[in-house]
Design an enzyme around this catalytic site. Structure first.
Site, PDB file in Angstrom:
ATOM      1  CE  LYS A 186      36.847 114.901  14.072  1.00 50.38           C
ATOM      2  NZ  LYS A 186      35.604 115.179  13.331  1.00 50.38           N
TER       3      LYS A 186
ATOM      4  CD  GLU B  41      35.846 116.984  10.073  1.00 53.13           C
ATOM      5  OE1 GLU B  41      36.028 115.898  10.640  1.00 53.13           O
ATOM      6  OE2 GLU B  41      35.289 117.963  10.618  1.00 53.13           O
TER       7      GLU B  41
ATOM      8  CB  CYS C 283      36.113 118.944  13.410  1.00 49.53           C
ATOM      9  SG  CYS C 283      34.379 119.480  13.484  1.00 49.53           S
TER      10      CYS C 283
END
Length: 445
Positions: free
Chosen positions: A110, A10, A143
């Site tokens: 995300k 990321e 993440c």
């Protein structure tokens, strides 16, 4: 090296510290529609502002490799859209996947942003899958998503995902949330393979990537040097009929019963471990109050944990908070001058994100005083045989086992028995830093 898929971290292309406005020139346009079949390397002029996608697509095509990367993307929106930002566009933190011919096969925006003011969360969560000829379907998220039910857990459970690609820029936080520690726990809890690419940026506390199976890992964690590392490994594909530890309580029950009998000291008969219908498998209180070690409070992971010290070469401990009680049987080969403590937390975590945690944790303290318990520690020498269990209220338990130098170990046995979740280990491979049952009670977030 013959790899079939490569995963990049990321923020690896654009970096950090952007405002919504300053990142804008770096954003690509990505069509999120499943209907669009597009090869950016071969059809460069189909959409404007797709330079990054073109380069990635050509990398995949020229090297005949599946490729996953993370970039910033933009999508215009109309003011009739109630979610549309005031500047008339969405800005997403986006993963893209290309097949070995350079076709764009998947996009993922995300969902759980971590103080990323340059980006918007998508109006609805993406559940992103793509097919490969070598390992079937892969799921994809990013993440901070790994700590939440949407979309990561729902994706895995609903679509029966067994391999996951996971770009991340993860700031390590010991003792419970270092990158390699939690990535491994997630792979073990769901019985999946995870290809986790973390950005390497030690001054921001970011390091720790790995290729994880439920029972083995290939990791890189290095806070000293600035060199990153390419991890290459060959791992078995997990097929869809493989049960997760969340579903296979029965499978563990038998082993645990055996290990418990052999493990427990003579002062505890078998029934202490699992007496059918007995809610609290502990005899600690019968020994008379004078022998109980003192309870104390200390901050760990920004949460107020209740602790008891782990003294002497062996013992049986219990510590409770709210509805959660944690139990520990332990035996040390050699007494070292290190303080360990058994901690419990059952509550809403509110710093750097809001989420409900139930945790039972055996940790090495930073020093010899109680106030140092919960500090970040990276080295330990004590080898401890232990059995740790708690009456968790959530089925989502992530078993953490971290050893000296931020290395990973694996429990001998774990699973459910009589509404308690267990983890046991005879002799870790090196000094014990953390052994914990990290429960996420998503409904109470």
């Amino acid at each position: 090296m013959g790899a079939q898929i490569i995963v990049f971290p990321e923020d690896g292309i654009h970096g950090f510290n952007f405002t919504r406005r300053s990142i804008y020139p770096y954003l690509d346009f990505v069509p999120h529609s499943r209907a669009v079949k597009w090869n950016p390397c071969r059809e460069m002029y189909l959409f404007n502002d797709t330079e990054v996608l073109q380069r990635l697509s050509c990398m995949a095509l020229n090297n005949k490799i599946f490729l996953v990367a993370n970039l910033g993307t933009k999508q215009p929106c109309a003011h009739t859209d109630p979610h549309c930002p005031p500047d008339g566009r969405y800005q997403f933190n986006t993963n893209v996947a290309f097949d070995d011919a350079g076709m764009l096969v998947a996009t993922y925006r995300k969902h759980n942003l971590y103080f990323e003011y340059a980006f918007d969360a998508p109006p609805e969560p993406d559940y992103t899958l793509f097919e490969t000829p070598f390992a079937g379907k892969f799921g994809m998220f990013t993440c901070f998503d790994i700590l939440f039910f949407e979309p990561a857990v729902k994706l895995i459970r609903q679509y029966n995902v067994k391999q996951v690609v996971y770009p991340t820029a993860w700031m390590n936080q010991l003792p419970l949330l270092s990158a390699v520690e939690f990535q491994q726990a997630f792979a073990t809890a769901f019985n999946i393979n995870i290809l986790a690419a973390n950005i390497h940026h030690p001054t921001l506390g970011m390091t720790g990537s790995g290729i994880y199976t439920p029972v083995k890992s290939f990791i890189y964690h290095n806070m000293e040097s600035y060199g990153g590392k390419l991890i290459v490994a060959e791992i078995p594909v997990i097929t869809a009929d493989y049960k997760t530890s969340l579903e296979s309580n029965e499978r563990f029950g038998e082993n645990l019963y055996q290990s418990c009998k052999t493990f427990t000291s003579t002062s505890m008969d078998d029934q202490v471990c699992f007496n059918e219908g007995q809610e609290t498998p502990a005899r600690v209180l019968e020994k008379g109050m004078e022998q109980l070690p003192p309870q104390f409070y200390a901050e760990m992971m920004y949460d107020n944990f209740t602790f008891v010290p782990v003294w002497g070469e062996k013992g049986e401990l219990q510590v409770c908070s709210n509805t959660l009680c944690c139990y520990l049987n332990y035996k040390r080969a050699v007494l070292t001058d290190e303080l360990y403590a058994l901690g419990v937390f059952d509550g809403l975590h509110t710093v750097h994100g809001t989420y409900y945690v139930q945790a039972c944790a055996l940790v090495k303290c930073g020093g010899l005083s109680f106030s140092t318990c919960g500090q970040e520690v990276t080295d330990a020498s004590a080898l401890i045989d232990f059995q740790l269990w708690g009456n968790m209220s959530t089925p989502y338990i992530f078993p953490l086992l971290l050893t000296s130098g931020i290395t990973l170990d694996f429990a001998d046995h774990m699973g459910w028995k009589n509404h308690h979740y267990f983890m046991s280990k005879n002799r870790t491979s090196s000094g014990l830093l953390t052994a914990a049952l990290y429960g996420r009670w998503y409904e109470k977030d």
